[in-house]
Design a protein around this motif. Structure first.
Motif, short mmCIF file in Angstrom:
data_model
loop_
_atom_site.label_atom_id
_atom_site.label_comp_id
_atom_site.label_asym_id
_atom_site.label_seq_id
_atom_site.Cartn_x
_atom_site.Cartn_y
_atom_site.Cartn_z
N ASP A 1 0.98 -1.27 0.03
CA ASP A 1 0.07 -0.13 0.05
C ASP A 1 0.74 1.38 0.16
O ASP A 1 0.40 2.33 -0.74
CB ASP A 1 -0.91 0.01 1.18
CG ASP A 1 -2.04 1.21 1.36
OD1 ASP A 1 -2.60 1.45 0.29
OD2 ASP A 1 -2.06 1.90 2.27
N ARG B 1 1.16 4.10 -2.84
CA ARG B 1 0.88 5.71 -2.32
C ARG B 1 2.12 6.28 -2.90
O ARG B 1 2.14 7.71 -3.26
CB ARG B 1 0.77 5.68 -0.83
CG ARG B 1 -0.63 5.21 -0.26
CD ARG B 1 -0.71 5.30 1.21
NE ARG B 1 -0.39 6.60 1.67
CZ ARG B 1 -0.27 6.58 3.15
NH1 ARG B 1 -0.17 5.29 3.98
NH2 ARG B 1 0.22 7.82 3.37
N SER C 1 2.32 9.54 -5.33
CA SER C 1 2.68 10.74 -4.83
C SER C 1 3.92 11.24 -5.66
O SER C 1 4.08 12.51 -6.10
CB SER C 1 3.48 10.65 -3.35
OG SER C 1 2.37 10.47 -2.47
#
Length: 476
Positions: free
Chosen positions: A99, A103, A107
């Motif tokens: 995860d 992310r 980003s």
């Protein structure tokens, strides 16, 4: 010559001799068989005794094997449960890591978009600055032309005023001198022309003033746009800085999770013979009684004490979180291996060698006072003790727990059982009882040359009652 026939006789002296010899042989064979039967009976009795002893040994071995199988089944269930827990924890950590990776990629994409947007806005800002500079240049040129036109208008206004004064003078002169009417007419025409020129100049000045005002407005708009762009640029810079900080935080979090995952995997892989290797402040309790140098009462074990020393050093090297350590050795009494009686700082290279050298200087002898060893160990609980590794090969046979008056009247098995139960009770009710200000101490036990079910049962119960694990080292 006449042939004579002897009358055959059935019984004579020769036959008696034969019969006597035969009877003697029978009696001799009977005596030999009797002696062999007696010897066979004696041998059979001895063999029966040997067979009975072997049956007793086989029964004892069977009981030992049954006890060991029960211990192994319990250990297998415990190891399987710990393995399942570690697998679940590892799966959860892997999910969190995936995860975080997603992310982090999102980003990174957002940062790339922000950097592209920032580049475009920077280019737009630079173009706007060029346009502003051009407009400022035009504005300055317009201001200069306006100033020139204004001066020209003033000059024309002065000329008009002078013409009016001249016209008045000419009118006066015309009244006085009729011949000057032609001059007056010419002056009027010149005045009209100059007046038209002045009107045209005033319109040009008004147009220039309107252009100047529009240029001022455009300049103000451009300046406002510049300020907006600068504020937007500052906001984008803040967003970019925040994105970079978030990305750095995500990277740090990813590194932390990778470290945690590596630690969990190391904890799963660095299991020492069925014991989960944990502990920050660890105490090693090493039995140095006489039995630690023997296989049994009459048999020396040349390598046993060396195996114990090497096991302690290998344990220290295998602990992933070890920060502080201490070593207590015990026989009839307990003492610290080194002069220092407080925590020692762990050094991965020097500490195991120092402990190994200290244990090498010891010659095992005496009884087993495990009560004194644990009592000395738990004095460090107030200083952060969290894990104990107990290495022993037998039941306690000295220490608190038995009335000194009746101790000599007890059998060895009864005495050892009472001492072991008293140690477990003291741990539960005093030394290692639950407290709000400190966690329970984990006790792991390692039995060396584990051949007795009683020893194994005691060490196993001691570990399980104190949140630890037990492993038995069988005789090689």
């Amino acid at each position: 010559m006449r042939v004579r026939h002897r009358i055959p006789s059935i019984f004579n002296l020769s036959m008696v001799d034969v019969l006597c010899c035969a009877l003697g042989c029978v009696i001799l064979l009977w005596l030999i068989n009797l002696r062999e039967a007696k010897n066979h009976e004696d041998n059979a009795a001895e063999q029966n005794l040997l067979i009975t002893a072997r049956l007793d040994n086989i029964r004892a071995e069977r009981d030992n094997i049954i006890g060991m199988m029960m211990q192994m089944e319990s250990r297998i269930e415990s190891v399987q449960q710990e393995k399942d827990d570690l697998q679940k924890s590892l799966s959860a950590k892997q999910t969190e890591s995936d995860d975080l990776s997603r992310r982090l990629k999102a980003s990174a994409g957002r940062v790339a978009d922000l950097e592209g947007d920032l580049s475009e806005r920077t280019k737009s800002h630079e173009a706007a600055m060029v346009r502003i500079a051009a407009l400022e240049k035009d504005l300055r040129a317009s201001e200069k032309r306006g100033e020139k036109e204004t001066a020209r208008g003033r000059e024309l206004a002065e000329e008009v005023a002078a013409a009016k004064r001249r016209l008045k003078d000419l009118q006066t002169t015309a009244n006085l001198v009729p011949g000057l009417r032609g001059d007056l007419k010419e002056a009027k025409e010149q005045y009209a022309a100059e007046k038209a020129l002045a009107a045209a100049l005033e319109k040009e000045i008004a147009r220039r003033m309107r252009e100047l005002k529009e240029a001022d407005k455009s300049l103000a708009n451009l300046q406002q746009t510049r300020r907006d762009l600068e504020r937007d640029l500052e906001g984008r810079d803040r967003e970019l800085a925040a994105a970079r900080r978030g990305m750095s935080a995500l990277r740090d979090e990813k590194k932390a999770l990778e470290g945690e995952t590596a630690r969990v995997r190391a904890a799963a892989e660095n299991r020492f013979a069925g014991i989960t290797l944990t502990g920050h402040r660890v105490l090693f309790l090493v039995d140095m009684s006489g039995s630690m140098d023997l296989v049994d009462e009459n048999t020396q074990a040349p390598t046993k004490w060396g195996d114990v020393r090497n096991t302690v050093a290998r344990l220290m090297r295998s602990l992933p979180d070890l920060e502080k350590y201490q070593v207590i050795v015990f026989a009839e009494n307990a003492r610290f291996l080194f002069k220092e009686q407080d925590w020692l700082d762990y050094d991965a290279k020097a500490s195991p060698q120092r402990v190994l050298a200290g244990l090498t200087d010891i010659k095992p002898k005496g009884g087993t006072n495990m009560y004194a060893a644990l009592q000395a160990a738990f004095r460090l609980r107030a200083k952060g003790l969290d894990t104990i590794y107990l290495l022993s090969d037998g039941l306690p046979n000295l220490g608190e727990g038995v009335d000194p008056v009746t101790i000599n009247s007890l059998q060895e098995v009864e005495r050892n059982d009472l001492l072991a139960k008293y140690i477990r009770k003291t741990l539960r009710t005093n030394w290692n009882r639950a407290a709000p200000d400190r966690p329970r101490v984990r006790i792991n036990t390692i039995g060396f040359f584990y051949e007795s079910p009683d020893v194994g049962a005691f060490l196993w119960a001691l570990a399980r009652e104190n949140d630890g694990s037990f492993v038995g080292m069988s005789k090689p």
